[in-house]
Motif scaffolding. Structure first.
Motif, PDB file in Angstrom:
ATOM      1  N   THR A 122     -13.858  17.869  -0.140  1.00  0.00           N
ATOM      2  CA  THR A 122     -13.742  16.936  -1.261  1.00  0.00           C
ATOM      3  C   THR A 122     -12.435  16.161  -1.194  1.00  0.00           C
ATOM      4  OG1 THR A 122     -15.193  18.178  -2.729  1.00  0.00           O
ATOM      5  CG2 THR A 122     -13.490  16.821  -3.776  1.00  0.00           C
ATOM      6  N   LEU A 123     -11.341  16.840  -0.893  1.00  0.00           N
ATOM      7  CA  LEU A 123     -10.042  16.166  -0.814  1.00  0.00           C
ATOM      8  C   LEU A 123      -9.990  15.156   0.327  1.00  0.00           C
ATOM      9  CD1 LEU A 123      -7.634  19.148  -1.597  1.00  0.00           C
ATOM     10  CD2 LEU A 123      -8.219  17.213  -3.085  1.00  0.00           C
ATOM     11  N   ALA A 124     -10.836  15.334   1.327  1.00  0.00           N
ATOM     12  CA  ALA A 124     -10.932  14.347   2.403  1.00  0.00           C
ATOM     13  C   ALA A 124     -11.885  13.211   2.021  1.00  0.00           C
ATOM     14  CB  ALA A 124     -11.406  15.018   3.692  1.00  0.00           C
ATOM     15  N   PHE A 125     -12.965  13.558   1.310  1.00  0.00           N
ATOM     16  CA  PHE A 125     -13.970  12.555   0.957  1.00  0.00           C
ATOM     17  C   PHE A 125     -13.451  11.531  -0.059  1.00  0.00           C
ATOM     18  CE2 PHE A 125     -18.396  14.559   1.954  1.00  0.00           C
ATOM     19  CZ  PHE A 125     -18.035  14.654   3.277  1.00  0.00           C
ATOM     20  N   VAL A 126     -12.697  11.985  -1.055  1.00  0.00           N
ATOM     21  CA  VAL A 126     -12.309  11.090  -2.150  1.00  0.00           C
ATOM     22  C   VAL A 126     -11.502   9.888  -1.656  1.00  0.00           C
ATOM     23  CG1 VAL A 126     -10.954  10.895  -4.270  1.00  0.00           C
ATOM     24  CG2 VAL A 126     -12.535  12.810  -3.973  1.00  0.00           C
ATOM     25  N   PRO A 127     -10.469  10.060  -0.813  1.00  0.00           N
ATOM     26  CA  PRO A 127      -9.765   8.865  -0.323  1.00  0.00           C
ATOM     27  C   PRO A 127     -10.670   7.929   0.471  1.00  0.00           C
ATOM     28  CG  PRO A 127      -8.455  10.838   0.056  1.00  0.00           C
ATOM     29  CD  PRO A 127      -9.805  11.301  -0.367  1.00  0.00           C
ATOM     30  N   ALA A 128     -11.614   8.486   1.221  1.00  0.00           N
ATOM     31  CA  ALA A 128     -12.545   7.642   1.969  1.00  0.00           C
ATOM     32  C   ALA A 128     -13.426   6.848   1.022  1.00  0.00           C
ATOM     33  CB  ALA A 128     -13.406   8.502   2.896  1.00  0.00           C
ATOM     34  N   GLN A 129     -13.885   7.485  -0.050  1.00  0.00           N
ATOM     35  CA  GLN A 129     -14.704   6.794  -1.043  1.00  0.00           C
ATOM     36  C   GLN A 129     -13.922   5.682  -1.731  1.00  0.00           C
ATOM     37  OE1 GLN A 129     -15.563  10.274  -3.285  1.00  0.00           O
ATOM     38  NE2 GLN A 129     -17.263  10.933  -1.982  1.00  0.00           N
ATOM     39  N   LEU A 130     -12.672   5.958  -2.082  1.00  0.00           N
ATOM     40  CA  LEU A 130     -11.846   4.946  -2.748  1.00  0.00           C
ATOM     41  C   LEU A 130     -11.539   3.787  -1.804  1.00  0.00           C
ATOM     42  CD1 LEU A 130      -9.347   7.195  -4.750  1.00  0.00           C
ATOM     43  CD2 LEU A 130     -11.427   6.070  -5.568  1.00  0.00           C
ATOM     44  N   ALA A 131     -11.307   4.094  -0.545  1.00  0.00           N
ATOM     45  CA  ALA A 131     -11.057   3.027   0.432  1.00  0.00           C
ATOM     46  C   ALA A 131     -12.295   2.155   0.594  1.00  0.00           C
ATOM     47  CB  ALA A 131     -10.646   3.629   1.772  1.00  0.00           C
ATOM     48  N   GLY A 132     -13.466   2.787   0.664  1.00  0.00           N
ATOM     49  CA  GLY A 132     -14.705   2.025   0.772  1.00  0.00           C
ATOM     50  C   GLY A 132     -14.926   1.143  -0.441  1.00  0.00           C
ATOM     51  N   ALA A 133     -14.604   1.671  -1.638  1.00  0.00           N
ATOM     52  CA  ALA A 133     -14.762   0.895  -2.866  1.00  0.00           C
ATOM     53  C   ALA A 133     -13.830  -0.305  -2.878  1.00  0.00           C
ATOM     54  CB  ALA A 133     -14.500   1.783  -4.077  1.00  0.00           C
ATOM     55  N   ALA A 134     -12.583  -0.108  -2.465  1.00  0.00           N
ATOM     56  CA  ALA A 134     -11.619  -1.208  -2.426  1.00  0.00           C
ATOM     57  C   ALA A 134     -12.061  -2.291  -1.447  1.00  0.00           C
ATOM     58  CB  ALA A 134     -10.242  -0.666  -2.052  1.00  0.00           C
ATOM     59  N   LEU A 135     -12.529  -1.879  -0.281  1.00  0.00           N
ATOM     60  CA  LEU A 135     -12.996  -2.852   0.706  1.00  0.00           C
ATOM     61  C   LEU A 135     -14.256  -3.561   0.234  1.00  0.00           C
ATOM     62  CD1 LEU A 135     -12.402  -0.787   3.977  1.00  0.00           C
ATOM     63  CD2 LEU A 135     -11.132  -2.805   3.210  1.00  0.00           C
ATOM     64  N   GLY A 136     -15.133  -2.829  -0.462  1.00  0.00           N
ATOM     65  CA  GLY A 136     -16.344  -3.457  -0.993  1.00  0.00           C
ATOM     66  C   GLY A 136     -16.029  -4.525  -2.018  1.00  0.00           C
ATOM     67  N   ALA A 137     -15.075  -4.234  -2.914  1.00  0.00           N
ATOM     68  CA  ALA A 137     -14.678  -5.215  -3.917  1.00  0.00           C
ATOM     69  C   ALA A 137     -13.999  -6.414  -3.261  1.00  0.00           C
ATOM     70  CB  ALA A 137     -13.748  -4.577  -4.938  1.00  0.00           C
ATOM     71  N   ALA A 138     -13.153  -6.154  -2.259  1.00  0.00           N
ATOM     72  CA  ALA A 138     -12.481  -7.251  -1.554  1.00  0.00           C
ATOM     73  C   ALA A 138     -13.489  -8.119  -0.811  1.00  0.00           C
ATOM     74  CB  ALA A 138     -11.445  -6.683  -0.583  1.00  0.00           C
ATOM     75  N   ALA A 139     -14.501  -7.482  -0.204  1.00  0.00           N
ATOM     76  CA  ALA A 139     -15.534  -8.249   0.502  1.00  0.00           C
ATOM     77  C   ALA A 139     -16.346  -9.095  -0.477  1.00  0.00           C
ATOM     78  CB  ALA A 139     -16.448  -7.302   1.276  1.00  0.00           C
ATOM     79  N   ALA A 140     -16.652  -8.540  -1.659  1.00  0.00           N
ATOM     80  CA  ALA A 140     -17.379  -9.299  -2.677  1.00  0.00           C
ATOM     81  C   ALA A 140     -16.569 -10.519  -3.115  1.00  0.00           C
ATOM     82  CB  ALA A 140     -17.688  -8.415  -3.875  1.00  0.00           C
ATOM     83  N   LEU A 141     -15.256 -10.340  -3.245  1.00  0.00           N
ATOM     84  CA  LEU A 141     -14.376 -11.459  -3.590  1.00  0.00           C
ATOM     85  C   LEU A 141     -14.396 -12.511  -2.494  1.00  0.00           C
ATOM     86  CD1 LEU A 141     -12.185 -12.787  -5.342  1.00  0.00           C
ATOM     87  CD2 LEU A 141     -10.497 -11.328  -4.191  1.00  0.00           C
ATOM     88  N   GLY A 142     -14.349 -12.070  -1.246  1.00  0.00           N
ATOM     89  CA  GLY A 142     -14.361 -13.013  -0.136  1.00  0.00           C
ATOM     90  C   GLY A 142     -15.660 -13.791  -0.040  1.00  0.00           C
ATOM     91  N   VAL A 143     -16.760 -13.145  -0.380  1.00  0.00           N
ATOM     92  CA  VAL A 143     -18.068 -13.794  -0.301  1.00  0.00           C
ATOM     93  C   VAL A 143     -18.309 -14.725  -1.492  1.00  0.00           C
ATOM     94  CG1 VAL A 143     -20.558 -13.370  -0.429  1.00  0.00           C
ATOM     95  CG2 VAL A 143     -19.139 -11.987   1.098  1.00  0.00           C
ATOM     96  N   ALA A 144     -18.060 -14.224  -2.703  1.00  0.00           N
ATOM     97  CA  ALA A 144     -18.405 -14.974  -3.913  1.00  0.00           C
ATOM     98  C   ALA A 144     -17.317 -15.943  -4.350  1.00  0.00           C
ATOM     99  CB  ALA A 144     -18.719 -14.005  -5.052  1.00  0.00           C
ATOM    100  N   GLY A 145     -16.075 -15.675  -3.979  1.00  0.00           N
ATOM    101  CA  GLY A 145     -14.977 -16.530  -4.392  1.00  0.00           C
ATOM    102  C   GLY A 145     -14.371 -16.093  -5.708  1.00  0.00           C
ATOM    103  N   LEU A 146     -13.140 -16.489  -5.927  1.00  0.00           N
ATOM    104  CA  LEU A 146     -12.390 -16.038  -7.099  1.00  0.00           C
ATOM    105  C   LEU A 146     -13.010 -16.512  -8.406  1.00  0.00           C
ATOM    106  CD1 LEU A 146      -9.916 -14.614  -8.255  1.00  0.00           C
ATOM    107  CD2 LEU A 146      -8.619 -16.729  -7.942  1.00  0.00           C
ATOM    108  N   ALA A 147     -13.427 -17.771  -8.467  1.00  0.00           N
ATOM    109  CA  ALA A 147     -13.937 -18.323  -9.723  1.00  0.00           C
ATOM    110  C   ALA A 147     -15.187 -17.583 -10.188  1.00  0.00           C
ATOM    111  CB  ALA A 147     -14.227 -19.809  -9.565  1.00  0.00           C
TER     112      ALA A 147
END
Length: 223
Positions: free
Chosen positions: A75-100
């Motif tokens: 679990t202690l190994a999985f949680v940082p991986a999950q958070l990293a994936g979430a951060a990258l997913g949100a950043a990718a959504a921003l890159g695709v959809a744009g800030l506005a």
């Protein structure tokens, strides 16, 4: 092997956040947003469940360790991986959809609806997450159901249809963390950690109690 499991957890969580945030940004409506999240989890669990168990949620991982289904080191190994994936997913959504577009959608952040109190929202997240983790433990661990990933995904759909307008129905600290990191909006972020962790523990404990068996280890598949 642990590296493969960590990549699987990161990719699955990436998919959840990327698809969920874009569904909100695209004005998919409550039903569309619910199915976007549920199907993202279903397909990722069925694709990657044989690698890591397809948890994609720190609250799920926490509850599995708390109730003896998974060792704490995993679990202690999985949680940082999950958070990293979430951060990258949100950043990718921003890159695709744009800030506005993402700003107009509140960056897909779960938030309390109009007129919903903090206490009411907290309770909604606890109950929704308890339902989710109860189903995860029963179908994926106790029963090892062949359609476990799909059943878990449909549980997410039901939870979002019920609680989405009230709290966003995150049920997952990573789902809140990614958009919060990208947007810099951390208001009530504590609620989207504490309530899912509490609800997940409750759901896993109920699952164990109703099964009447000693905890079983997490299978290498949720499908």
């Amino acid at each position: 092997m642990l590296p493969q499991k960590l990549v699987a957890e990161a990719v699955g969580t990436f998919a959840l956040v990327f698809i969920g945030v874009l569904a909100i940004a695209n004005n998919a409506g409550l039903l569309g947003v619910a199915f976007a999240h549920g199907l993202a989890i279903a397909v990722m669990a069925m694709a990657l469940g044989t690698v890591s168990g397809g948890q994609f949620n720190p609250a799920v991982s926490f509850a599995l360790s708390l109730t003896g289904h998974q060792d704490w080191r995993t679990t202690l190994a999985f949680v940082p991986a999950q958070l990293a994936g979430a951060a990258l997913g949100a950043a990718a959504a921003l890159g695709v959809a744009g800030l506005a577009r993402l700003e107009a959608a509140g960056f897909g952040l779960p938030a309390l609806g109009s007129g919903v109190s903090v206490g009411g929202g907290f309770l909604a997240e606890v109950i929704a997450t308890a339902f989710l983790v109860l189903v995860v433990v029963k179908v994926a661990i106790h029963q090892r159901h062949v359609l476990g990933g799909l059943i878990v995904g449909l549980t997410i759909v039901a939870d979002i249809l019920a609680a989405g307008p009230l709290t966003g129905a995150a049920m997952n600290p990573a789902r809140s963390f990614g958009p919060a990191l990208v947007s810099g909006e951390w208001g009530a972020h504590w609620l989207y950690w504490l309530a899912p962790l509490l609800g997940a523990a409750l759901g896993a404990l109920i699952a164990n109690f109703t099964e009447g068996l000693k905890p079983r280890p997490v299978p290498e598949a949720m499908n």
